[in-house]
Design a protein around this motif. Structure first.
Motif, PDB file in Angstrom:
ATOM      1  N   THR A 160      -0.328  -1.019   0.633  1.00 26.95           N
ATOM      2  CA  THR A 160      -0.683  -1.019  -0.867  1.00 26.95           C
ATOM      3  C   THR A 160      -0.252   0.128  -1.642  1.00 26.95           C
ATOM      4  OG1 THR A 160      -3.000  -0.016  -0.515  1.00 26.95           O
ATOM      5  CG2 THR A 160      -2.846  -2.571  -0.341  1.00 26.95           C
ATOM      6  N   ARG A 161       0.274   1.187  -0.949  1.00 29.00           N
ATOM      7  CA  ARG A 161       0.462   2.546  -1.860  1.00 29.00           C
ATOM      8  C   ARG A 161       1.567   2.092  -2.651  1.00 29.00           C
ATOM      9  NH1 ARG A 161       4.235   6.652  -0.890  1.00 29.00           N
ATOM     10  NH2 ARG A 161       3.585   8.618  -1.780  1.00 29.00           N
ATOM     11  N   HIS A 162       2.846   1.472  -2.298  1.00 27.73           N
ATOM     12  CA  HIS A 162       3.762   1.255  -3.355  1.00 27.73           C
ATOM     13  C   HIS A 162       3.463   0.548  -4.643  1.00 27.73           C
ATOM     14  CE1 HIS A 162       3.814  -2.037  -0.675  1.00 27.73           C
ATOM     15  NE2 HIS A 162       4.762  -2.708  -1.289  1.00 27.73           N
ATOM     16  N   ILE A 163       2.530  -0.487  -4.288  1.00 23.31           N
ATOM     17  CA  ILE A 163       1.972  -1.299  -5.422  1.00 23.31           C
ATOM     18  C   ILE A 163       1.122  -0.658  -6.174  1.00 23.31           C
ATOM     19  CG2 ILE A 163       0.505  -3.374  -5.751  1.00 23.31           C
ATOM     20  CD1 ILE A 163       1.350  -4.652  -3.205  1.00 23.31           C
ATOM     21  N   ILE A 164       0.337   0.279  -5.818  1.00 21.24           N
ATOM     22  CA  ILE A 164      -0.618   0.889  -6.719  1.00 21.24           C
ATOM     23  C   ILE A 164       0.023   2.059  -7.336  1.00 21.24           C
ATOM     24  CG2 ILE A 164      -2.655   2.321  -6.695  1.00 21.24           C
ATOM     25  CD1 ILE A 164      -3.739   0.909  -4.139  1.00 21.24           C
ATOM     26  N   LYS A 165       1.047   2.675  -6.387  1.00 20.07           N
ATOM     27  CA  LYS A 165       1.772   3.624  -7.368  1.00 20.07           C
ATOM     28  C   LYS A 165       2.553   3.202  -8.431  1.00 20.07           C
ATOM     29  CE  LYS A 165       0.968   7.601  -4.725  1.00 20.07           C
ATOM     30  NZ  LYS A 165       0.655   8.984  -5.292  1.00 20.07           N
ATOM     31  N   GLU A 166       3.137   1.894  -8.254  1.00 20.97           N
ATOM     32  CA  GLU A 166       4.211   1.471  -9.237  1.00 20.97           C
ATOM     33  C   GLU A 166       3.388   0.657 -10.356  1.00 20.97           C
ATOM     34  OE1 GLU A 166       8.076   0.677 -10.665  1.00 20.97           O
ATOM     35  OE2 GLU A 166       7.400   1.945  -9.155  1.00 20.97           O
ATOM     36  N   TYR A 167       2.471   0.027 -10.019  1.00 15.09           N
ATOM     37  CA  TYR A 167       2.100  -0.989 -11.013  1.00 15.09           C
ATOM     38  C   TYR A 167       0.453  -0.639 -11.202  1.00 15.09           C
ATOM     39  CZ  TYR A 167       5.957  -3.649  -9.677  1.00 15.09           C
ATOM     40  OH  TYR A 167       7.343  -3.923  -9.380  1.00 15.09           O
ATOM     41  N   GLY A 168      -0.258   0.477 -10.834  1.00 10.17           N
ATOM     42  CA  GLY A 168      -1.552   0.630 -10.834  1.00 10.17           C
ATOM     43  C   GLY A 168      -2.709  -0.363 -10.195  1.00 10.17           C
ATOM     44  N   ARG A 169      -3.753  -0.063 -10.175  1.00 11.60           N
ATOM     45  CA  ARG A 169      -4.792  -0.558  -9.352  1.00 11.60           C
ATOM     46  C   ARG A 169      -5.110  -2.184  -9.792  1.00 11.60           C
ATOM     47  NH1 ARG A 169      -7.540   0.846  -5.601  1.00 11.60           N
ATOM     48  NH2 ARG A 169      -6.915   2.852  -5.500  1.00 11.60           N
ATOM     49  N   TYR A 170      -4.587  -2.512 -10.956  1.00 10.58           N
ATOM     50  CA  TYR A 170      -5.055  -3.755 -11.368  1.00 10.58           C
ATOM     51  C   TYR A 170      -4.027  -4.701 -10.794  1.00 10.58           C
ATOM     52  CZ  TYR A 170      -0.711  -3.461 -14.399  1.00 10.58           C
ATOM     53  OH  TYR A 170       0.577  -3.171 -14.678  1.00 10.58           O
ATOM     54  N   ALA A 171      -2.850  -4.354 -10.134  1.00  2.00           N
ATOM     55  CA  ALA A 171      -2.070  -5.072  -9.331  1.00  2.00           C
ATOM     56  C   ALA A 171      -2.463  -5.482  -8.075  1.00  2.00           C
ATOM     57  CB  ALA A 171      -0.787  -4.415  -9.169  1.00  2.00           C
ATOM     58  N   VAL A 172      -3.647  -5.195  -7.569  1.00  3.26           N
ATOM     59  CA  VAL A 172      -4.424  -5.385  -6.230  1.00  3.26           C
ATOM     60  C   VAL A 172      -5.547  -6.209  -6.641  1.00  3.26           C
ATOM     61  CG1 VAL A 172      -3.076  -3.825  -5.020  1.00  3.26           C
ATOM     62  CG2 VAL A 172      -5.338  -3.306  -5.977  1.00  3.26           C
ATOM     63  N   ASP A 173      -5.840  -7.148  -5.747  1.00  3.19           N
ATOM     64  CA  ASP A 173      -6.975  -7.904  -6.039  1.00  3.19           C
ATOM     65  C   ASP A 173      -8.405  -7.044  -6.088  1.00  3.19           C
ATOM     66  OD1 ASP A 173      -5.508 -10.303  -6.394  1.00  3.19           O
ATOM     67  OD2 ASP A 173      -5.758 -10.572  -3.992  1.00  3.19           O
ATOM     68  N   GLU A 174      -8.521  -6.019  -4.942  1.00  3.20           N
ATOM     69  CA  GLU A 174      -9.710  -5.611  -4.708  1.00  3.20           C
ATOM     70  C   GLU A 174      -9.636  -4.277  -5.399  1.00  3.20           C
ATOM     71  OE1 GLU A 174     -12.388  -6.709  -3.311  1.00  3.20           O
ATOM     72  OE2 GLU A 174     -11.755  -8.627  -2.536  1.00  3.20           O
ATOM     73  N   GLN A 175     -10.636  -3.766  -6.034  1.00  4.93           N
ATOM     74  CA  GLN A 175     -10.669  -2.563  -6.704  1.00  4.93           C
ATOM     75  C   GLN A 175     -10.978  -1.422  -5.998  1.00  4.93           C
ATOM     76  OE1 GLN A 175      -9.701  -1.847 -10.097  1.00  4.93           O
ATOM     77  NE2 GLN A 175      -8.905  -3.887  -9.944  1.00  4.93           N
ATOM     78  N   ASN A 176     -11.316  -1.623  -4.598  1.00  4.84           N
ATOM     79  CA  ASN A 176     -11.744  -0.694  -3.942  1.00  4.84           C
ATOM     80  C   ASN A 176     -10.568  -0.359  -2.868  1.00  4.84           C
ATOM     81  OD1 ASN A 176     -14.102  -0.069  -4.894  1.00  4.84           O
ATOM     82  ND2 ASN A 176     -15.269  -1.504  -3.844  1.00  4.84           N
ATOM     83  N   VAL A 177      -9.429  -1.112  -2.996  1.00  6.68           N
ATOM     84  CA  VAL A 177      -8.429  -0.778  -1.966  1.00  6.68           C
ATOM     85  C   VAL A 177      -7.900   0.396  -2.129  1.00  6.68           C
ATOM     86  CG1 VAL A 177      -6.064  -1.629  -1.519  1.00  6.68           C
ATOM     87  CG2 VAL A 177      -7.887  -3.454  -2.120  1.00  6.68           C
ATOM     88  N   LYS A 178      -7.671   1.048  -0.832  1.00 12.50           N
ATOM     89  CA  LYS A 178      -7.288   2.325  -0.774  1.00 12.50           C
ATOM     90  C   LYS A 178      -5.656   2.497  -0.473  1.00 12.50           C
ATOM     91  CE  LYS A 178     -11.520   3.533  -0.053  1.00 12.50           C
ATOM     92  NZ  LYS A 178     -12.244   2.109  -0.045  1.00 12.50           N
TER      93      LYS A 178
END
Length: 319
Positions: free
Chosen positions: A131-149
């Motif tokens: 998930t690191r690349h997704i959260i770094k690029e698009y922010g936390r809203y891009a992943v389903d779970e808000q608590n994803v590390k």
């Protein structure tokens, strides 16, 4: 006799057992056990609390948790899910998490993908939710779970493939990506064939890649890479002396039931576990001393267990 006793094992539990067989207590080492009868999972925690205990055990000061699940080698999806949940629970205990800070983790899949018994680490990484690349690029809203590390991963290979010590590669990645901690997954060697592919060891002391089969590489731990390291390992091989030793134990049991050969069995039974193993090592052909054995269904088993471990990690990183 104990001083001469050198057995191929990566499991702290088995190191402790070899002293117990000689009725030797180890100062600074605490053993705790529990058993879940319903799920048939035995949990053994070895805590090495002092440097003296660490020297005696041949392992660093720290906590070693062993999950023994006899049915883990069976393709039962429900049972593996239960093992994943148990594994996740103990991993959560070892993760030193700051609740006020979002942590990131680097997963290191140790081993050689081309050698099946040594491919556990790479297979686990294949099944992870990165998930690191997704959260770094698009922010936390891009992943389903808000608590994803923030999860990143690497499969560094082995020295024969890269020409570099694994710790050199990991240290460089850690310096660039700055994770809060590292989880390293590796295949291990066991002393007992009954623990092959049925045991998972978790440790907060890092890992020495290849130590169980005599390939001593530099340690991957907090001292060498600068962040805490949690190690997860599953024994996938035993050495040839272990197989012969197990066969000798069965022979002794058979001799004890024979009227004419019972005396021989009694004599052999007089040896403790340490002495029997040393005797076997002296008797077997020198060509067998460097041989390691793995079950014939290792391909399916390693892939199955890799899913079990990756599922536990995926659950952990969404809490």
């Amino acid at each position: 006799m104990i001083e001469k006793y050198s057995v191929r094992t990566d499991l702290a539990l088995e190191e402790k057992e070899r002293f117990a067989s000689d009725n030797v207590e180890i100062p600074g080492v605490v053993l705790e056990e529990s058993y879940d009868e319903e799920r048939e999972i035995r949990i053994t925690t070895v805590r090495i609390k002092t440097e003296k205990g660490a020297k005696t055990m041949g392992k660093p000061v720290g906590t070693y948790i062993t999950l023994e699940a006899p049915n883990m080698s069976v393709p039962d999806e429900g049972y593996h899910q239960e093992v994943s949940e148990e594994l996740m629970k103990f991993l959560k205990q070892l993760v030193k998490e700051d609740k006020d800070k979002e942590y990131s983790v680097l997963i290191v899949g140790l081993g050689n993908r081309q050698v099946t018994p040594d491919a556990l680490g790479p297979y686990v990484v294949d099944n992870l939710n990165i998930t690191r690349h997704i959260i770094k690029e698009y922010g936390r809203y891009a992943v389903d779970e808000q608590n994803v590390k923030l999860v990143s991963a690497i499969v560094p290979g082995v020295m024969g493939q890269t020409g570099m010590e694994t710790v050199e590669i990991v240290k460089g990645v850690v310096a660039e990506t700055k994770p809060d901690f590292v989880i390293a997954i590796d295949a291990l060697a066991a002393r007992s064939s009954k623990r092959l592919n049925r045991t998972i060891q978790i440790a907060d002391t890092g890992i020495h890649p290849g130590s169980g089969v005599g390939n001593h590489r530099n340690a991957i731990n907090e001292e060498t890479i600068g962040v805490p390291v949690i190690a997860i390992g599953v024994p996938t091989v035993v050495d040839a002396a272990t197989i012969v030793n197990d066969s000798m134990e069965n022979l002794i049991a058979a001799l004890e039931t024979s009227e004419t050969l019972r005396g021989v069995g009694v004599v052999m039974q007089g040896y403790n576990a340490t002495e029997k193993y040393e005797l076997v090592k002296e008797l077997i052909s020198p060509h067998l001393n460097g041989m390691f054995v793995t079950p014939k269904d290792i391909d399916d088993t390693v892939r199955r267990i890799s899913f079990t471990i990756s599922e536990a990690l995926n659950q952990l990183f969404t809490l």
